[in-house]
Design an enzyme around this catalytic site. Structure first.
Site: not given
Ligand code: PRP
Ligand code: ADE
Length: 177
Positions: A66, A103
């Site tokens: 994202r 997370e």
């Molecule tokens: C989500 C979000 C961040 C990350 C934040 O991505 O877009 O990159 O989690 O979490 P953190 O601070 O606990 O590391 P995700 O890993 O779900 O992957 P995506 O962007 O490919 O959906």
């Molecule tokens: N990545 C980690 N935690 C998230 C949340 N609560 N919503 C969207 N993206 C996430």
């Protein structure tokens, strides 16, 4: 105004309870992308921050997936380049990688070694800061590359998880939840 832009951004984030697992309130940024005025507001607010606080930024480093939605638009506005930090196994080599915990999963991020030069001034961008694991890993990658990280940019910061405390660089967030 700045307050109107922030309000517009805030109105285009959808809270989805129990996704992807029970207990997580997922912050869905898809409505921002569907509304051009909300997306423009995000980029305006980031641009204003960077021009004011980090005018010598040379490169925007975006996180899979994202961070890719906002990073290139911001980089274009600023007239600088954008590079990808991807989940492991997606980029042709030579690459370098760092493992991390997020997370609700674990993962490994990777960058092409020629993407960032030693000493280059970079800002790292993502949609959301939760535990900080993802941005931490990106910071480690930048350390390996000997880049100069000026800070991190996110649309949403989940304050309760204290992710910013884990990071060696200042975090600028548009919205704090
Ligand atoms: C989500 C979000 C961040 C990350 C934040 O991505 O877009 O990159 O989690 O979490 P953190 O601070 O606990 O590391 P995700 O890993 O779900 O992957 P995506 O962007 O490919 O959906
Ligand atoms: N990545 C980690 N935690 C998230 C949340 N609560 N919503 C969207 N993206 C996430």
């Amino acid at each position: 105004s700045r307050a109107q832009k922030l309000e517009l951004v805030s109105q285009h984030i959808r809270n989805v309870p129990d996704f992807p697992i029970e207990g997580i309130v997922f912050k869905d940024i898809c409505p921002i992308l569907k509304e051009p005025k909300a997306l423009a507001a995000v980029i305006d607010l980031f641009e204003e921050h960077v021009r004011k606080n980090h005018p010598h930024t040379e490169l925007i480093v975006g996180l899979d997936a994202r961070g890719f939605l906002f990073g290139p638009l911001l980089a274009q506005r600023l007239g600088i380049g954008f590079v990808l930090v991807r989940k492991k196994g997606k980029l042709p080599g030579p690459t370098t990688s760092v493992a991390y915990t997020l997370e609700y999963a674990t993962a490994e991020v990777e960058i092409q070694v020629d993407a960032v030069d030693p000493g280059q001034k970079v800002l790292i961008i993502d949609d959301l800061l939760a535990t900080g694991g993802t941005l931490w890993a990106a910071c480690e990658l930048m350390k390996k590359q000997k880049a100069q990280v000026l800070g991190c940019l996110v649309v949403i910061e989940l304050k309760d998880l204290c992710g910013a405390e884990k990071l060696p660089f200042p975090v600028f967030s548009l919205l704090q939840c």
